[in-house]
Write a protein that holds these residues in place. Sequence first.
Motif, short mmCIF file in Angstrom:
data_model
loop_
_atom_site.label_atom_id
_atom_site.label_comp_id
_atom_site.label_asym_id
_atom_site.label_seq_id
_atom_site.Cartn_x
_atom_site.Cartn_y
_atom_site.Cartn_z
N ALA A 31 -3.72 -4.65 -3.62
CA ALA A 31 -3.37 -6.07 -3.49
C ALA A 31 -3.11 -6.36 -2.03
O ALA A 31 -2.88 -5.46 -1.22
N LEU A 42 2.28 -12.34 -2.82
CA LEU A 42 1.21 -11.44 -3.23
C LEU A 42 -0.08 -12.24 -3.33
O LEU A 42 -0.14 -13.26 -4.02
N GLN A 45 -5.85 -9.50 -5.53
CA GLN A 45 -5.64 -8.21 -6.17
C GLN A 45 -6.99 -7.61 -6.55
O GLN A 45 -7.95 -8.31 -6.87
N ALA A 172 -2.54 -4.45 -12.04
CA ALA A 172 -2.46 -5.55 -11.08
C ALA A 172 -1.48 -6.61 -11.56
O ALA A 172 -0.68 -7.14 -10.78
N GLN A 176 2.06 -7.83 -9.83
CA GLN A 176 2.32 -9.23 -9.52
C GLN A 176 3.68 -9.67 -10.06
O GLN A 176 4.45 -10.35 -9.36
#
Length: 397
Positions: A31, A42, A45, A172, A176
């Motif tokens: 990411a 963030l 990804q 992922a 997150q």
Amino acid sequence: MLGAQGPRNYLLMIQNSAEVRASGGIPGALAVLTLDQGKLSLGAQSSAGDVGVMRPTVSVDAEQQQIYSGRLGKYMQDVNLTPDFPTSASTAQAMWERKTGQRVDGVISVDPVALGYLLDATGPVKVKSPELLAIAGGGLPTELNGKNVVPTLLSDVYQNIQQPRLQDAYFAGVAQEIFKELSSGKADARGLVEGITRGTSEGRVLLWSGLASEQVIMTKYPLSGSIAGPSVSPAQFGVYFNDGTGAKMDYYVKRTVQLVEECTGDEYGQIKVRVTSTNTAPADAATSLPEYVTGGGIFGIAPGTVQTNVIAYGPVQAYIETVLVDGEKTDFAANRHSNRPVGSVTVTLAPGESSTVELTFGKIVQHAEPNLVVTPTVQPVKDVVLTTQPAECVPGR
């Protein structure tokens, strides 16, 4: 590096310790972390698989290619076959730029155990995303905490999610959720610092800056993951593991590593590095574990069996004299990396089997107290690194 003079983008690699690599585990989930005036967010990804194969390969120095093969510069999954994180990170930066067109300012690596330390500070994180809940299919916890995040990400996910693409999506998505909680500012600040400090001291958090003026400072500290330079003590030994199974069996491998001082009768030192590995997978692992975990024999390793390349580094100028596997002298690969001797041997274990590798380093000129660095795995480091066994020398003999 926190974005005081403008936004900074860092490639975040979450190392999957179920498939061990020298610096921790295969960097499966990727990411982009953005830091702007200290605020964290963030971004994009991805996964190592999405990055694909580098053609032509990314250039890596010949010394390390000799030890770890050209795979270092060919696959994102293999950039950390070397324990030298500056090499892994700069290679990953080049691969990411070639794939996406984005040049990140640095690379940050964490593993699921370190994520657990962060969750101890943030408190449990609820998995709210309908997409994630659908992928999990009701078989995974809807709330992740410091105690369940490791078994969830490194074991349970493979039992409940069969498709590698969906496994990557789950990783992922979980990342997150965790970083969303971190960026909210609600975490216990003291606990957060303690968790990051603990992860760093165990080699589970690594950092590299693409700016030379910053990286020269980083190399003074273990956080850099360097195998040479000012952060490496004079009499440092390193023991690192690379999976040779092509699967996720390292969740079941238990290891201990110990330095044993030997008497030489001369001005040089001699140290034996003793590495014991045990495959704790169930006897019926070939059928009871998912094929994605065992590898299904696709790379020639019987399902349930674990193959590991054990790599040991000695101090600068020393030599490897002998290698024993279960008491029997064996051939081994001998190389040098930054003037440090490197020995490697392959160990193959069926479920329930154990093996002990002993590598003897001689002609050690350093008179400093020896210390040991190991690949951080699923196990607590304190259970892996045993107290150094001192020599019992008899004067005059």
